[in-house]
Design an enzyme around this catalytic site. Structure first.
Site, PDB file in Angstrom:
ATOM      1  N   GLY A 127       0.817  -1.203   0.000  1.00  0.00           N
ATOM      2  CA  GLY A 127       0.000   0.000   0.000  1.00  0.00           C
ATOM      3  C   GLY A 127       0.853   1.256   0.000  1.00  0.00           C
ATOM      4  O   GLY A 127       1.021   1.903   1.037  1.00  0.00           O
ATOM      5  N   GLU A 244      13.063  -3.698  -3.462  1.00  0.00           N
ATOM      6  CA  GLU A 244      12.142  -3.904  -4.576  1.00  0.00           C
ATOM      7  C   GLU A 244      12.849  -3.668  -5.899  1.00  0.00           C
ATOM      8  O   GLU A 244      12.701  -4.439  -6.846  1.00  0.00           O
ATOM      9  CB  GLU A 244      10.945  -2.950  -4.446  1.00  0.00           C
ATOM     10  CG  GLU A 244       9.963  -3.070  -5.599  1.00  0.00           C
ATOM     11  CD  GLU A 244       8.845  -2.039  -5.532  1.00  0.00           C
ATOM     12  OE1 GLU A 244       7.842  -2.235  -6.243  1.00  0.00           O
ATOM     13  OE2 GLU A 244       8.970  -1.049  -4.802  1.00  0.00           O
TER      14      GLU A 244
END
Length: 396
Positions: A127, A244
């Site tokens: 999120g 990431e």
């Protein structure tokens, strides 16, 4: 850097290959090789097979369930998984939120969440992005207001990958509106079953339901689900994004897709000979292959810096990795020409054994091409990554 594997590393590669040959279900391999869509059960099934072997989290410290492998061994593992065409171990739990929990969470949080992430008992989603706060993530507006032992969360997240399957979401929220925008953000772990959470699908260019909008309407989240300190979430967010972006490079997958491209180009003919022998097309394939080899060496340099964590170099990996992935899909479509035009969602979803257009290799490639337009945008757009490189590496 010694680019040759040692005898021990070659023996390790043989061990990995033997495991993959004996444990990878053929139906999953077929889906991945054929660019077909994977279900939630497909991802979870493979994760649990690898977890039972103790290899689900190669980069984790041993005390949390990691393998103790060297950087080269981890690279070999990822390379061999890509070669064998395994489903990916989704990064949101293993590679993204878990490093943040290890580095900044309480011991209670570590004891609860890490084993569940390791075994894929919880499916996580991310999120971060919001309407108006994508690359400029610090402008996020989702709020978390303290109310006794809870936060009351209101707002919206978007581009939330596979949130329709998720049990948990790690979320950046604004807990202080009176300070500089980076200083008022906190990092919350939120149960997706909490009342007030709504997930709405966003259907992509390839007609797949991969991403979502997530809405929070007076969602009560225990203060115990705060990671680290209140208003320090921007620090944790940057730490996570480094992990990431390193993974987005996807070298092993690109090597597999390069081999697929060459196979495809050998089956297409131009002036009586395979397209791969056409000088102009062959030069373009060779150019991508050279770039991929250079990227692999850069990845090895970055991951070999044990204990330092990904730095701004991860931005370089993200930019070049995403560009190479896009170039490969472009060349696949160009190699097929008009054969790439038919688009067969029923075949992609496994509702029929063969493509209605008659070419099973070609049927997924238009959707594959469309899907990979996203790689230069997600994880921080490539334009933003170039700004990071300019400022933090070049010092300009």
């Amino acid at each position: 850097m010694d680019l040759n594997y040692s005898s021990d590393e070659m023996a390790f590669r043989d061990t990995v290959r033997a495991f993959l040959d004996s444990h990878l279900p053929l139906e999953l391999q077929r889906k991945v090789r054929g660019h077909l869509r994977l279900t939630r059960d497909d991802y979870v099934r493979w994760h649990k097979i690898v977890a039972q072997q103790g290899w689900a989290a190669p980069a984790w410290p041993v005390e949390y369930g990691g393998t103790g492998w060297t950087a080269v061994q981890r690279h070999i593992w990822e390379d061999e998984c890509a070669r064998a065409a395994t489903p990916p171990i989704l990064p949101f739990g293993i590679n993204m939120v878990a490093p943040v929990i290890m580095a900044f969470a309480s011991e209670t949080q570590k004891a609860h969440y890490l084993p569940r992430i390791l075994n894929c008992d919880d499916w996580w989603c991310q999120g971060y992005s919001e309407p108006g706060a994508g690359s400029d993530l610090a402008s996020l507006k989702t709020t978390a207001v303290r109310d006794g032992d809870d936060y009351i969360v209101n707002g919206q997240k978007t581009w939330t990958t596979l949130a329709q399957h998720a049990d948990m979401i790690f979320c950046l929220v604004r807990t202080d509106t009176s300070v500089r925008k980076q200083e008022g953000i906190s990092f919350l772990l939120i149960d997706m079953k909490t009342p007030g959470i709504t997930v709405r699908p966003i259907i992509m260019l390839d007609e797949d339901h991969e991403i979502n909008e997530v809405f929070f309407d007076n969602v009560r989240v225990p203060v115990a689900n705060l990671v680290g300190q209140e208003n320090r979430g921007w620090t944790y967010a940057k730490y996570l994004l480094g992990h990431e972006r390193t993974g987005i490079a996807a070298v092993g997958r690109s090597k597999r897709e390069l081999a697929f491209l060459k196979q495809l180009a050998m089956q297409q003919f131009k002036k009586g000979q395979p397209l791969l022998r056409d000088p102009a097309f062959a030069a373009r394939v060779a150019g991508v292959e050279i770039e991929l080899m250079a990227l692999e060496m850069t990845v090895l340099r970055v991951i070999s810096e044990e204990g330092k964590g990904p730095g701004p170099q991860a931005s370089m990996l993200k930019v070049r990795g995403s560009e190479i992935q896009q170039q490969l899909t472009e060349l696949m479509v160009e190699a097929l020409g008009p054969q790439a035009l038919p688009f067969d969602p029923a075949y992609l979803d496994g509702e029929q054994e063969h493509s209605a257009a008659g070419n099973d290799l070609a049927a997924p490639l238009a959707g594959y091409y469309f899907n990979y337009r996203k790689t230069s945008i997600y994880g921080g757009s490539n334009e933003i990554q170039k700004n990071i490189i300019t400022q933090m590496i070049l010092g300009l």
